[in-house]
Design an enzyme around this catalytic site. Sequence first.
Site: not given
Length: 327
Positions: A8-9, A205
Amino acid sequence: MRICVFGAGAIGGHLAARLARGGAEVSVVARGAHLAAMQANGLTVHAHDGTHVVPVRASADPADLGPQDAVVVTVKAPALPAVAAGIGPLLGPETPVAFVMNGIPWWYFLAGEVPHAGLRLTEIDPDGVLERRIGIGRTIGGVVYSATEVVAPGVVRSEHGNIRVIVGEPDGRISDRAKALSAVLEAGGMPSPVTPTIRTSVWTKLLGNLSSGPICTLTRRGVRDSLSDPALRAMARTIAEEGRGIAASLGISIPDADIDRVAASNMQHKPSILQDLELRRPMEIDALFGVPLKLAALTGASAPNLSLLVALVKQAARGEGLYPPIG
Ligand SMILES: NC(=O)C1=CN([C@@H]2O[C@H](COP(=O)(O)OP(=O)(O)OC[C@H]3O[C@@H](n4cnc5c(N)ncnc54)[C@H](OP(=O)(O)O)[C@@H]3O)[C@@H](O)[C@H]2O)C=CC1
Ligand SMILES: CC(C)(CO)C(=O)C(=O)O
């Protein structure tokens, strides 16, 4: 729905907040000062639609968090083997694992009808640990648009509002599990279409990463500043076209509109790979740049400009001790 975000950066922090706002029981795997701050103060996300402060169950040890209904992996590619080593306690018998990351994913050639089926990307999954310990059956593909940075321990900032997470099954089916993850993200304010063609989303992307990542890594400036030079703006388009050629050689068609969008990118954001260089963290050079060039060599697609820029990026990274020496 119990969902754990592993890593969870910047992206994982933004998604954790969206999942929590969407009603999920969210936990996160993180470490260091960022973990300590989340444990003490919760997770703060500054986004286009306001500032969101959400309490999250946070630990460096997945065993503290227990089996989940879904896991979302948002680490940088070099950290994936450690994810494979540690993810076990999060996995129930049917827990899906969504990899929401940039670059050609480890699973790309391991499911569905795809050219070169069975090709194993050892640059991403060096010893096949992801395939063995997580497996293609649990895996959901994910592509994320959110220019995001950890601006302080426990605090994440997302630069713009054109955010979304595209999810899709490697075999192209529209599954209940993918729809369930999408629904929570949507409920939390993150658009999240479910697509039967996730590989097209991966390449679309990636053209953005290819067109701006090498240039920004070399200039050490954000996208808008780097591409303010007309010659570099033209090179960004050239690289995007070369990337489209590699995708086409693998049966993926990218429309002109996506080339135009990518080439016109004007975000102030420093690409995450430049953030890593500046923070002296392992860089996703192989996943973002090396594997597309490997695939170009495999298929015969021409990418001379991308090859030159990536060689320059590797040398710059070597100079910082962030990429293996030659030989
Ligand atoms: N940032 C952006 O704007 C965008 C990024 N992406 C892509 O999303 C993915 C994630 O990028 P981003 O969010 O920027 O990366 P970050 O480095 O910000 O986040 C990854 C986090 O995972 C942590 N981590 C890694 N391994 C472990 C472990 N074993 N245990 C606990 N924590 C761990 C890292 O800790 P530590 O810092 O200590 O290493 C870090 O906090 C990448 O593929 C990136 O290319 C896609 C779109 C935009
Ligand atoms: C540059 C950006 C936001 C979009 O291409 C990205 O994907 C990254 O920073 O890794």
